[in-house]
Scaffold this motif. Structure first.
Motif, PDB file in Angstrom:
ATOM      1  N   PHE A   1       1.352  -5.720 -12.377  1.00  0.00           N
ATOM      2  CA  PHE A   1      -0.054  -5.301 -12.453  1.00  0.00           C
ATOM      3  C   PHE A   1      -0.165  -3.959 -13.156  1.00  0.00           C
ATOM      4  CE2 PHE A   1      -4.171  -3.817 -11.128  1.00  0.00           C
ATOM      5  CZ  PHE A   1      -4.918  -4.971 -11.127  1.00  0.00           C
ATOM      6  N   ILE A   2       0.729  -3.040 -12.780  1.00  0.00           N
ATOM      7  CA  ILE A   2       0.660  -1.697 -13.364  1.00  0.00           C
ATOM      8  C   ILE A   2       0.962  -1.729 -14.853  1.00  0.00           C
ATOM      9  CG2 ILE A   2       1.735   0.590 -13.331  1.00  0.00           C
ATOM     10  CD1 ILE A   2       2.166   0.143 -10.341  1.00  0.00           C
ATOM     11  N   LEU A   3       1.969  -2.530 -15.194  1.00  0.00           N
ATOM     12  CA  LEU A   3       2.353  -2.588 -16.604  1.00  0.00           C
ATOM     13  C   LEU A   3       1.444  -3.510 -17.401  1.00  0.00           C
ATOM     14  CD1 LEU A   3       6.204  -2.720 -16.106  1.00  0.00           C
ATOM     15  CD2 LEU A   3       4.789  -0.737 -16.684  1.00  0.00           C
ATOM     16  N   GLY A   4       0.671  -4.307 -16.699  1.00  0.00           N
ATOM     17  CA  GLY A   4      -0.248  -5.215 -17.377  1.00  0.00           C
ATOM     18  C   GLY A   4       0.443  -6.353 -18.089  1.00  0.00           C
ATOM     19  N   GLU A   5       1.487  -6.941 -17.404  1.00  0.00           N
ATOM     20  CA  GLU A   5       2.180  -8.078 -18.018  1.00  0.00           C
ATOM     21  C   GLU A   5       1.743  -9.377 -17.352  1.00  0.00           C
ATOM     22  OE1 GLU A   5       6.199  -7.108 -17.326  1.00  0.00           O
ATOM     23  OE2 GLU A   5       6.322  -5.685 -18.986  1.00  0.00           O
ATOM     24  N   ALA A   6       1.598 -10.393 -18.156  1.00  0.00           N
ATOM     25  CA  ALA A   6       1.240 -11.700 -17.599  1.00  0.00           C
ATOM     26  C   ALA A   6       2.480 -12.329 -16.983  1.00  0.00           C
ATOM     27  CB  ALA A   6       0.692 -12.610 -18.688  1.00  0.00           C
ATOM     28  N   THR A   7       2.284 -13.084 -15.916  1.00  0.00           N
ATOM     29  CA  THR A   7       3.397 -13.850 -15.359  1.00  0.00           C
ATOM     30  C   THR A   7       3.685 -15.012 -16.303  1.00  0.00           C
ATOM     31  OG1 THR A   7       1.769 -15.056 -14.103  1.00  0.00           O
ATOM     32  CG2 THR A   7       2.981 -13.349 -12.946  1.00  0.00           C
ATOM     33  N   GLU A   8       4.741 -15.767 -15.970  1.00  0.00           N
ATOM     34  CA  GLU A   8       5.096 -16.898 -16.842  1.00  0.00           C
ATOM     35  C   GLU A   8       3.929 -17.870 -16.917  1.00  0.00           C
ATOM     36  OE1 GLU A   8       6.987 -16.542 -13.773  1.00  0.00           O
ATOM     37  OE2 GLU A   8       7.761 -14.760 -14.767  1.00  0.00           O
ATOM     38  N   ALA A   9       3.339 -18.137 -15.758  1.00  0.00           N
ATOM     39  CA  ALA A   9       2.178 -19.036 -15.743  1.00  0.00           C
ATOM     40  C   ALA A   9       0.952 -18.207 -15.358  1.00  0.00           C
ATOM     41  CB  ALA A   9       2.390 -20.161 -14.738  1.00  0.00           C
TER      42      ALA A   9
ATOM     43  N   GLN B   1       0.833  -1.193   0.000  1.00  0.00           N
ATOM     44  CA  GLN B   1       0.000   0.000   0.000  1.00  0.00           C
ATOM     45  C   GLN B   1       0.866   1.241   0.000  1.00  0.00           C
ATOM     46  OE1 GLN B   1      -2.384   0.454   3.589  1.00  0.00           O
ATOM     47  NE2 GLN B   1      -1.598  -1.484   4.371  1.00  0.00           N
ATOM     48  N   GLY B   2       0.382   2.251  -0.713  1.00  0.00           N
ATOM     49  CA  GLY B   2       1.155   3.479  -0.790  1.00  0.00           C
ATOM     50  C   GLY B   2       0.455   4.506  -1.654  1.00  0.00           C
ATOM     51  N   THR B   3       1.044   5.692  -1.739  1.00  0.00           N
ATOM     52  CA  THR B   3       0.460   6.743  -2.574  1.00  0.00           C
ATOM     53  C   THR B   3       0.620   6.348  -4.039  1.00  0.00           C
ATOM     54  OG1 THR B   3       2.558   7.876  -2.731  1.00  0.00           O
ATOM     55  CG2 THR B   3       1.128   8.512  -0.901  1.00  0.00           C
ATOM     56  N   PRO B   4      -0.114   7.004  -4.925  1.00  0.00           N
ATOM     57  CA  PRO B   4       0.054   6.692  -6.352  1.00  0.00           C
ATOM     58  C   PRO B   4       1.515   6.826  -6.782  1.00  0.00           C
ATOM     59  CG  PRO B   4      -1.892   8.040  -6.050  1.00  0.00           C
ATOM     60  CD  PRO B   4      -1.245   7.935  -4.709  1.00  0.00           C
ATOM     61  N   GLU B   5       2.180   7.826  -6.233  1.00  0.00           N
ATOM     62  CA  GLU B   5       3.594   8.039  -6.570  1.00  0.00           C
ATOM     63  C   GLU B   5       4.425   6.828  -6.154  1.00  0.00           C
ATOM     64  OE1 GLU B   5       6.002   9.482  -8.684  1.00  0.00           O
ATOM     65  OE2 GLU B   5       3.981  10.358  -8.782  1.00  0.00           O
ATOM     66  N   GLU B   6       4.227   6.383  -4.915  1.00  0.00           N
ATOM     67  CA  GLU B   6       4.951   5.213  -4.408  1.00  0.00           C
ATOM     68  C   GLU B   6       4.604   3.966  -5.217  1.00  0.00           C
ATOM     69  OE1 GLU B   6       5.138   6.689   0.266  1.00  0.00           O
ATOM     70  OE2 GLU B   6       3.590   5.302  -0.392  1.00  0.00           O
ATOM     71  N   THR B   7       3.342   3.905  -5.635  1.00  0.00           N
ATOM     72  CA  THR B   7       2.917   2.738  -6.401  1.00  0.00           C
ATOM     73  C   THR B   7       3.658   2.674  -7.730  1.00  0.00           C
ATOM     74  OG1 THR B   7       0.754   3.057  -5.421  1.00  0.00           O
ATOM     75  CG2 THR B   7       0.883   1.498  -7.237  1.00  0.00           C
ATOM     76  N   ARG B   8       3.805   3.833  -8.348  1.00  0.00           N
ATOM     77  CA  ARG B   8       4.515   3.851  -9.638  1.00  0.00           C
ATOM     78  C   ARG B   8       5.955   3.396  -9.481  1.00  0.00           C
ATOM     79  NH1 ARG B   8       1.734   8.697 -10.743  1.00  0.00           N
ATOM     80  NH2 ARG B   8       0.197   8.405 -12.385  1.00  0.00           N
ATOM     81  N   ARG B   9       6.538   3.732  -8.324  1.00  0.00           N
ATOM     82  CA  ARG B   9       7.947   3.409  -8.114  1.00  0.00           C
ATOM     83  C   ARG B   9       8.156   2.092  -7.368  1.00  0.00           C
ATOM     84  NH1 ARG B   9       9.612   6.622  -4.577  1.00  0.00           N
ATOM     85  NH2 ARG B   9       8.108   8.299  -4.418  1.00  0.00           N
ATOM     86  N   ALA B  10       7.049   1.359  -7.118  1.00  0.00           N
ATOM     87  CA  ALA B  10       7.154   0.147  -6.288  1.00  0.00           C
ATOM     88  C   ALA B  10       8.108  -0.875  -6.899  1.00  0.00           C
ATOM     89  CB  ALA B  10       5.780  -0.479  -6.126  1.00  0.00           C
ATOM     90  N   ASP B  11       8.856  -1.603  -6.006  1.00  0.00           N
ATOM     91  CA  ASP B  11       9.770  -2.638  -6.515  1.00  0.00           C
ATOM     92  C   ASP B  11       9.095  -3.986  -6.562  1.00  0.00           C
ATOM     93  OD1 ASP B  11      11.646  -0.618  -5.930  1.00  0.00           O
ATOM     94  OD2 ASP B  11      11.745  -1.397  -3.858  1.00  0.00           O
ATOM     95  N   ASP B  12       8.013  -4.121  -5.783  1.00  0.00           N
ATOM     96  CA  ASP B  12       7.351  -5.427  -5.717  1.00  0.00           C
ATOM     97  C   ASP B  12       7.002  -5.913  -7.112  1.00  0.00           C
ATOM     98  OD1 ASP B  12       5.383  -7.032  -3.407  1.00  0.00           O
ATOM     99  OD2 ASP B  12       5.062  -7.361  -5.550  1.00  0.00           O
ATOM    100  N   PRO B  13       7.490  -7.100  -7.481  1.00  0.00           N
ATOM    101  CA  PRO B  13       7.266  -7.576  -8.855  1.00  0.00           C
ATOM    102  C   PRO B  13       5.786  -7.712  -9.212  1.00  0.00           C
ATOM    103  CG  PRO B  13       8.218  -9.309  -7.462  1.00  0.00           C
ATOM    104  CD  PRO B  13       8.288  -8.046  -6.682  1.00  0.00           C
ATOM    105  N   GLU B  14       4.976  -8.174  -8.246  1.00  0.00           N
ATOM    106  CA  GLU B  14       3.540  -8.320  -8.522  1.00  0.00           C
ATOM    107  C   GLU B  14       2.921  -6.978  -8.882  1.00  0.00           C
ATOM    108  OE1 GLU B  14       1.280 -10.549  -9.114  1.00  0.00           O
ATOM    109  OE2 GLU B  14       2.746 -12.152  -8.784  1.00  0.00           O
ATOM    110  N   VAL B  15       3.255  -5.956  -8.068  1.00  0.00           N
ATOM    111  CA  VAL B  15       2.692  -4.623  -8.289  1.00  0.00           C
ATOM    112  C   VAL B  15       3.136  -4.090  -9.644  1.00  0.00           C
ATOM    113  CG1 VAL B  15       2.519  -2.281  -7.380  1.00  0.00           C
ATOM    114  CG2 VAL B  15       2.697  -4.212  -5.809  1.00  0.00           C
TER     115      VAL B  15
END
Ligand SMILES: Nc1ncnc2c1ncn2[C@@H]1O[C@H](COP(=O)(O)OP(=O)(O)OP(=O)(O)O)[C@@H](O)[C@H]1O
Ligand SMILES: [Mg+2]
Lengths: 279, 267
Positions: free
Chosen positions: B236-244, B219-233
């Protein structure tokens, strides 16, 4: 009709325990259902005063249940009276004078046939429509939406339906009684050669208002059974169109069976306990 | 303020919520994102008390709602409005009756006042001239907006929006985003918005929380969300599918469920 997957995945011990487990589960499940039903009944009673305060909803339901069922009730009652006449005449042949024809038809219609057949016919129609409507509301989250508006669904949806049903069933039964006797008279007149005056004399012979009253008490209870079964199965519907279909079936089956079982107990109660004590 | 503490919920054989902790401040606008099926709608239903958790607590302004009676919970709900993902309009009523229902049930407003308020709410969501129509004759987006009007008509302190812009054209969607922002800023409404639409999330949210595997993983501000390192986040933002894209666990569960049904039928 065991699927191959199930056979492979289930451990062997299950084979022994399964009948026992499933019986246990069923008993518990049935008890739970009965409990839930009585909780709904209790909530309906609690919400009754508040629920009938909204006149438009009540009138709407009375119209749908009462006026809507009238043609069906008239049609079925007419033929019930007719067949009662034919059957009675057949049984009377050479043993009982035809002046008792009107008596037998009237009394059997008023005490038994009118209330029960009206309840079964209306139960099919109204029970199905209530459970389908509430079931659809449940699966499309409309019941949840009512809750989010802080509206009690029992007060808002169930009470008007139950109130309308317990009011309209006795009225429909009165209609049914009249039409059935009329149907009996018609057959007596047209195909049995019993004159109107003889028939009417028979009707009057042992006519007792309390029989009518007993029939209406039954109709009142049947109205409660029909509407509560529809509401109960409607409100616990799950899983889309299939669930709605299942709920409808269950509501109609449950109400029909309960009506016939309740009829016996009501007959005992009304004929022996109440009327018997009065004698 | 809404505090969600260690909420667990199992539905069928699936543990949908596995210890949710989230605090929502009064007056803020929080966006909840997450993959389809991650339990966002289920979480909203817990917040408004439509579903009860298996364990954990939910506090609304300090009042623990999961142990209240039905009636007490309804009292709490009067301060809430909810837009359902599927609109959930009452299809036996006209749009006008739908939107005005809460007012008619809970206020002493005259029918004219209710009507005026209903019109105003429908105007706010860009719907006018459909007052007398039944929900069945509205388009998907119109239903959603009518449902939104119904949710805000009772002037709730908390509004829960389940995918308010899904199925709307970009222009209407933007107007709805503005509306959510407007309600929050002008009327100090606390907004909880579930969405898949990242543009909407960045626009509407003071804060963004991401649900994944039954937990709030970020959880974080929109700014923090854009810069998040968490791979899932990030994904999600970039809209990429995982390998599976569809993890085998889910397939397994589906298979097991089917087995369950077969077993039941076989009895
Ligand atoms: N009433 C229910 N009974 C059983 N399982 C349910 C029920 N409601 C939801 N689920 C399950 O819970 C999980 C989460 O559902 P939920 O509707 O919250 O997803 P979501 O995050 O809102 O997804 P979407 O973005 O697609 O709306 C799903 O796997 C779903 O199958
Ligand atoms: Mg959802």
């Amino acid at each position: 009709m065991e699927s191959p997957e199930a056979q492979v995945q289930r451990p062997a011990t299950d084979e022994f325990l399964d009948p026992v487990m499933s019986l246990g589960e069923r008993v518990l499940g049935t008890l739970e259902e009965i409990g839930r039903f009585f909780m709904l009944l209790w909530e309906t009673i609690l919400q009754f005063p508040a629920g009938i305060r909204s006149a438009p909803r009540l009138v709407d339901q009375m119209y749908q249940i009462g006026i809507g069922s009238l043609p069906l009730v008239i049609l079925t009652s007419l033929f019930v009276g007719a067949v009662a006449s034919v059957q009675a005449a057949y049984q009377f042949q050479n043993f009982v004078p035809m002046r008792y024809l009107g008596t037998v038809i009237t009394r059997s219609v008023v005490i038994e046939l009118g209330p029960v057949l009206t309840a079964l016919v209306v139960g099919g129609r109204v029970g199905a429509s209530i459970s389908a409507e509430l079931g659809t509301m449940k699966v499309t989250e409309q019941i949840d939406a009512l809750e989010t508006l802080a509206i009690n669904p029992v007060r808002f949806l169930i009470v008007p339906r139950v109130a309308a049903a317990i009011l309209m069933l006795p009225m429909l039964t009165v209609f049914s009684d009249i039409v059935a006797v009329f149907g009996g008279w018609m057959i007596a007149r047209l195909s049995l050669d019993v004159s109107t005056s003889v028939f009417v004399e028979g009707v009057r012979l042992f006519f007792r208002a309390r029989d009518v009253f007993g029939g209406l008490v039954k109709a009142f209870v049947f109205g409660a059974i029909i509407s509560l079964a529809g509401c109960y199965y409607g409100m616990k519907t799950e899983g889309g169109a299939e669930g709605v279909g299942l709920a409808t079936t269950k509501a109609v089956v449950a109400s029909s069976v309960t009506i016939l079982v309740a009829d016996y107990f009501l007959a005992e109660l009304i004929l022996r306990v109440i009327f018997g004590a009065a004698e | 303020m809404i505090e969600i503490r260690d909420v667990h919920k199992k539905l069928g054989s699936l543990e949908v919520l596995q210890g949710i902790d989230l605090t929502i401040q009064s007056g803020e606008s929080i966006v909840i994102i997450g993959r389809s099926g991650s339990g966002k709608s289920v979480l909203l239903k817990h917040i408004i008390g439509l579903m009860l958790p298996d364990s954990g607590e939910i506090l609304v302004d300090g009042v623990e709602i999961t142990h209240l009676s039905h009636d007490e919970r309804r009292q709490v709900r009067r301060r809430f409005g909810m837009l359902f993902q599927g609109a959930a309009l009452f299809d036996s009523m006209t749009v006008e009756e739908n939107v005005g229902l809460g007012l008619r049930e809970h206020t002493r407003m005259s029918p004219e006042e209710v009507l005026a308020k209903v019109r105003a709410c429908l105007d706010m969501v860009g719907l006018s001239g459909v007052e007398k129509m039944r929900p069945s004759s509205l388009s998907g987006g119109m239903k959603k907006r009518a449902a939104l009007a119904r949710a805000i008509a009772v002037e709730p302190e908390y509004v829960l929006y389940d995918e308010p812009t899904t199925g709307l054209d970009p222009i209407t969607a933007d107007a709805i985003n503005e509306l959510i922002r407007g309600l929050q800023q002008q009327l100090r409404v606390t907004s909880i918005v579930v969405t898949h639409d990242m543009a909407s999330a960045f626009k509407v949210g003071d804060r963004i929380a991401m649900l994944h595997d039954g937990k709030v993983i970020f959880q974080g501000t929109p700014e923090e969300t854009r810069r998040a390192d968490d791979p899932e986040v990030k994904r999600f933002i970039l809209g990429e599918a995982t390998e599976a894209p569809f993890p085998p666990r889910h397939m397994e569960i589906a298979a097991r469920r089917r087995t369950g049904v077969w077993r039941w039928l076989g009895r």
